[in-house]
Design a protein around this motif. Structure first.
Motif, short mmCIF file in Angstrom:
data_model
loop_
_atom_site.label_atom_id
_atom_site.label_comp_id
_atom_site.label_asym_id
_atom_site.label_seq_id
_atom_site.Cartn_x
_atom_site.Cartn_y
_atom_site.Cartn_z
N THR A 1 -4.62 5.19 2.76
CA THR A 1 -3.20 5.38 3.04
C THR A 1 -3.01 6.08 4.39
OG1 THR A 1 -3.25 7.47 1.82
CG2 THR A 1 -2.57 5.49 0.61
N MET B 1 0.84 -1.20 0.00
CA MET B 1 0.00 0.00 0.00
C MET B 1 0.88 1.25 0.00
SD MET B 1 -2.77 1.28 2.85
CE MET B 1 -3.79 -0.19 2.64
N SER B 2 0.45 2.25 -0.72
CA SER B 2 1.18 3.51 -0.78
C SER B 2 1.13 4.24 0.56
CB SER B 2 0.60 4.40 -1.88
OG SER B 2 0.68 3.79 -3.14
N CYS C 1 -2.44 11.86 3.85
CA CYS C 1 -3.19 12.43 2.73
C CYS C 1 -2.94 13.92 2.64
CB CYS C 1 -4.69 12.15 2.87
SG CYS C 1 -5.43 12.80 4.38
N THR D 1 -1.98 9.65 -0.12
CA THR D 1 -3.02 9.91 -1.12
C THR D 1 -3.08 11.40 -1.37
OG1 THR D 1 -4.39 7.99 -0.58
CG2 THR D 1 -5.49 9.85 -1.65
#
Length: 298
Positions: A83, A1-2, A86, A5
Motif C-alpha cells: 500500500t 488496492m487499499s 503504512c 497498511t
C-alpha cells in the motif's frame, strides 16, 4: 488496492491483540489492511490470528518467522507492504474508530510525493488526551527532526509514512541500531528531506498501565551503557540533521562523544561528519562518559 497498511510486530501478545483487532474491525473507513508479523510467539498468537482471518471481517495478512527482534519484523513488514501508506501499531495499542478515515481524508486532500507522510497523536486510553503536547495549530506540516528537537517522540506521536521511503530507510539502517530505535532512525532520515503533514487527531491509543508493566522505561544513561554503539550511531545522525536546532545538534554531539567512548571508540573526531561540533562537545561528552561508566559498570 487499499491506501493504508496497519502492521503489528507481535511476540507472545495474544492477550492484547484481540483489543487491537476489535478496534480495526470497527473502523469507519475500510480502506486498509492489517499485517501481523509474528516474531516466534510461543503463546496462541497464531491460532488467534487464524481465527480472526476466518471471520473475514477485515483483510489480514499473517507472517510467522523465527524470533529475531523487532528489527527483523520491520524488515519483513516493509518487504511485504504494497500500500502507499503504512503505520506501525504495537500489539498493546489500538486505534480509535475514525483513525483510518482521518488518515485517508488528510492524505487525499493534502498529501503528495512532496510529503513523507502524516503524523498524528498518541493518546491515553483512560482520558483520550494526547500523550505530551499537541502540534501547533498554525503548522500544517513539519520536518520530524524539528518536532523531535522540541520534545516530540514516538511515544506521543503516531507517524503514518510513505511505504516506499520507509522501506529504503529501514533496509539501510543496518543491524547495529537497536531494535527499538529502528523506526526512529528511519523516520528521522526520511523526514529530514521531506516534511510530514501534522494532524491534531488521535491515531493510536495507549494503555499506559500495560506499558508500565511490560516495558518499564530505563534511564537513558543506563541504555547508553547497555547499547553504546547503537546510540552513538543514532546521536551521530541527529547531530548532522538539516532540520534541527544548533542547540539540539550540540547536545547530540555530547551524547555521541559519550556513547562512542563507551563503545571503545578511539578515532571519534575522525569518524564524525561534524568534526568541529564534536571537538566543542568533547569535554562535556567525556564527563558524561565518566559518569555513565561509574554509575553503570558494564
Amino acid at each position: 488496492m487499499s491506501l493504508l497498511t496497519v502492521f503489528t510486530p507481535a511476540l507472545n501478545s495474544a492477550y492484547t491483540l484481540r483489543r487491537l483487532y476489535e478496534s480495526l474491525v470497527t473502523q469507519s473507513c475500510p480502506d486498509f489492511e492489517w499485517l501481523v508479523i509474528d516474531n516466534g510467539s510461543s503463546d496462541f498468537t497464531q491460532q488467534l490470528i487464524e481465527g480472526f482471518k476466518r471471520e473475514g471481517r477485515i483483510h489480514i495478512a499473517y507472517i510467522r518467522q523465527e524470533h529475531g527482534g523487532p528489527h527483523n519484523a520491520y524488515h519483513t513488514a516493509y518487504a511485504n507492504i504494497s500500500t502507499e501508506l503504512c503505520v506501525c501499531i504495537d500489539a498493546d495499542n489500538f486505534m480509535p474508530e475514525d483513525a483510518v478515515e482521518t488518515i485517508a481524508t488528510n492524505w487525499r486532500e493534502k498529501g503528495s510525493t512532496a510529503n513523507a507522510g502524516i503524523i498524528g497523536l498518541n493518546c491515553h486510553m483512560d482520558t483520550m488526551e494526547a500523550i505530551g503536547r499537541r502540534f501547533p495549530e498554525d503548522i500544517a506540516k513539519a520536518y520530524f527532526p524539528e518536532l523531535y528537537a522540541q520534545g516530540f517522540n514516538l511515544h506521543n506521536c503516531t507517524p503514518v509514512t510513505r511505504t516506499d521511503l520507509m522501506r529504503d530507510a529501514v533496509i539501510h539502517t543496518g543491524d547495529d541500531v537497536d531494535d527499538d530505535l529502528t523506526l526512529l532512525y528511519a523516520l528521522l532520515q526520511i523526514s529530514d528531506s521531506l516534511p510530514m503533514l501534522t494532524a491534531n487527531e488521535c491515531f493510536s491509543i495507549t494503555d499506559t498501565q500495560v506499558r508500565m508493566d511490560i516495558s518499564p522505561q530505563e534511564s537513558i544513561f543506563k541504555r547508553y551503557a547497555e547499547s553504546p554503539r547503537s546510540f552513538a550511531r543514532l546521536r551521530h545522525l541527529e547531530m548532522r540533521l538539516k532540520h534541527t536546532s544548533l542547540r539540539h545538534s550540540y547536545r547530540s554531539a555530547m551524547h555521541y562523544m559519550a556513547c562512542s567512548l563507551l563503545a571503545g571508540g578511539h578515532d571519534i573526531t575522525k569518524d564524525s561528519r561534524r568534526k568541529a561540533l564534536t571537538i566543542l562537545a568533547g569535554i562535556p561528552g567525556y564527563i558524561m562518559y565518566r559518569y555513565i561508566s561509574h554509575r553503570y559498570k558494564r
